[in-house]
Design a protein around this motif. Structure first.
Motif, short mmCIF file in Angstrom:
data_model
loop_
_atom_site.label_atom_id
_atom_site.label_comp_id
_atom_site.label_asym_id
_atom_site.label_seq_id
_atom_site.Cartn_x
_atom_site.Cartn_y
_atom_site.Cartn_z
N LYS A 90 0.83 -1.20 0.00
CA LYS A 90 0.00 0.00 0.00
C LYS A 90 0.87 1.25 0.00
O LYS A 90 0.67 2.18 -0.79
CB LYS A 90 -0.93 0.01 1.21
N ASN A 129 1.63 4.01 -3.07
CA ASN A 129 1.19 5.39 -2.91
C ASN A 129 2.06 6.37 -3.70
O ASN A 129 1.60 7.43 -4.13
CB ASN A 129 1.27 5.81 -1.43
N ASP A 164 2.38 6.93 5.46
CA ASP A 164 1.19 6.92 4.61
C ASP A 164 0.94 8.30 4.03
O ASP A 164 0.65 8.45 2.83
CB ASP A 164 -0.02 6.46 5.43
N THR A 166 4.08 9.14 1.53
CA THR A 166 4.11 8.41 0.26
C THR A 166 2.95 8.77 -0.65
O THR A 166 3.08 8.71 -1.87
CB THR A 166 4.11 6.89 0.51
N SER A 167 1.82 9.16 -0.07
CA SER A 167 0.67 9.52 -0.89
C SER A 167 0.70 10.99 -1.30
O SER A 167 -0.18 11.45 -2.02
CB SER A 167 -0.63 9.23 -0.15
#
Length: 426
Positions: A47, A51, A275, A278-279
């Motif tokens: 995930k 991202n 999270d 990376t996104s």
């Protein structure tokens, strides 16, 4: 009776077959837990890895001009260009203006990591700096010619590749990696670490930046933090130079927050940050993976906060237009040479500004004590791009050899700046 003794001896012990079944069920349960943990870890890794947006177009464009780019003179060091985009595209950026299909670099910082990873130097490049912009590929497929214009137009004309080539032409420093982050991504990262503390000498009321802050210490969340680093006309003298100083102050506080809270060593705290990060970023292929970002973070997580340095490229008002900037020589050339050859740089606050005493670090610093930033020095010429470097220039630590050691003949140059350890009010 004879049977009584046998019954008592076996009382409380399940038959052997039951014990075997119980052990099999325990083993199966443990195996399922291990598999579930591995599957969860694999899912989380994929995930986060998925991202990241990879900037393949910039890599292709840079490859086209590889022969024109500067040589990397210092093995083991890294130069990373951090670009803050003012794009209005997407729901997170739409509230800040109409999307006209273009974007400029609201903030550009060249981050230098030396080979020994005992320090980090972040150099802000003014958006209004007048400079030579090389030919660049535009979004519609056409190409620009050589232009003399303000620095942040490079990103508007040709994105990250054009900005990188402009920085390399300006500094003679090879850019190894780059990251681009927009308004929405910046807010996500600030919120992910629970906000960042700043300190103000005076209250702020800026309707354009949607920012109202009291004087003193306070923690800014995402929306407030974005307003703080973007505000220009309601703080100080309204110059872009002061805005860059506030951005440096904020980034220094962010570094302290991440390091003091043990975020990089605590999985429960690290995941939300990873999270969000990376996104939120677009990077070159070399950093466009969780492994690539991890290697980068691992290399800098142990740097003491008093060795994370922030400064702005030496600049002065442009002679033809005081609302624009130009490089202040020979200081700019001296700074670029130090970074290009992976030599030490020290920073000191402007005269009249005091800083807190740095916290002692377990890792000894190899950077000598700061010398007065006003010490004059002869002008330096930028290094050629063929991999050679002038043998004797001011601002270096080269000296004469005595008994197998080198005695510096010129002090390490000092520039106006700050460190992540500096927490004074502004």
């Amino acid at each position: 009776m004879p049977g009584d003794t046998g019954a008592d001896a076996g009382a409380g012990r399940p038959p052997r077959s039951r014990r075997r079944r119980l052990l099999r069920w325990i083993g199966l349960g443990l195996a399922l837990l291990v598999l579930a943990g591995a599957a969860t870890g694999w899912w989380l890794y994929n995930k986060l890895d998925g991202n990241i947006t990879e900037d393949t177009s910039a890599a292709s464009e840079l490859g086209r001009y590889e022969r024109d780019r500067p040589a990397h003179l210092a093995t083991g060091s890294q130069n990373i260009l951090l670009i803050g985009s003012d794009s209005r595209s997407g729901k997170d950026n739409a509230p800040y203006g109409q999307d006209e299909g273009t974007e400029r670099s609201d903030t550009t910082i060249l981050l230098h990591l030396p080979e020994d990873r005992r320090s980090a130097t972040a150099v802000s490049i003014p958006r209004d700096l007048m400079t030579e912009i090389p030919p660049c590929l535009k979004a519609d497929g056409s190409r620009t010619g050589d232009r003399f214009a303000q620095f942040n137009w490079a990103f508007q004309w040709g994105g990250a590749a054009c900005t990188i080539r402009t920085v390399e032409k300006l500094t003679g420093i090879r850019v190894d990696h780059h990251m681009v982050i927009d308004f929405g991504g910046f807010k996500k990262m600030v919120d992910a670490i629970g906000g960042v503390e700043i300190c103000l000498k005076e209250p702020v009321d800026d309707s354009e930046a949607k920012l109202r802050l009291a004087a003193g210490r306070q923690t800014l969340q995402g929306e407030q933090a974005l307003g703080f680093v973007r505000a220009r006309y309601s703080l100080g003298n309204g110059s872009d130079t002061e805005r860059m100083e506030r951005q440096q102050q904020f980034l220094g506080s962010l570094v302290k927050k991440v390091k003091s809270n043990g975020v990089l060593l605590n999985p429960a705290r690290l995941y939300p940050l990873l999270d969000a990060a990376t996104s939120s970023v677009t990077t070159d292929p070399g950093l466009a993976s969780l492994r690539g970002l991890y290697e980068l973070v691992r290399g800098i997580r142990d740097i003491p906060t008093d060795q994370v340095k922030f400064l702005t490229v030496p600049r002065r008002p442009y002679s033809a237009d005081p609302n624009r900037d130009e490089l202040a020589e020979p200081d700019a050339a001296r700074l670029f040479q130090q970074l290009r050859t992976d030599r030490p740089v020290t920073v000191a606050p402007p005269e009249g500004v005091t800083t807190p005493t740095p916290t002692p670090s377990a890792t000894p610093s190899t950077t000598p004590s700061a010398t007065p930033s006003t010490t004059p020095s002869p002008a330096l010429t930028p290094a050629p791009t063929d991999g050679t470097e002038p043998a004797a220039t001011a601002g270096t630590t080269a000296g004469t050899a005595t008994g197998g050691t080198v005695t510096p003949s010129v002090p390490v140059p000092t520039f106006t700046g700050t460190t992540a350890e500096n927490a004074d009010c502004r």
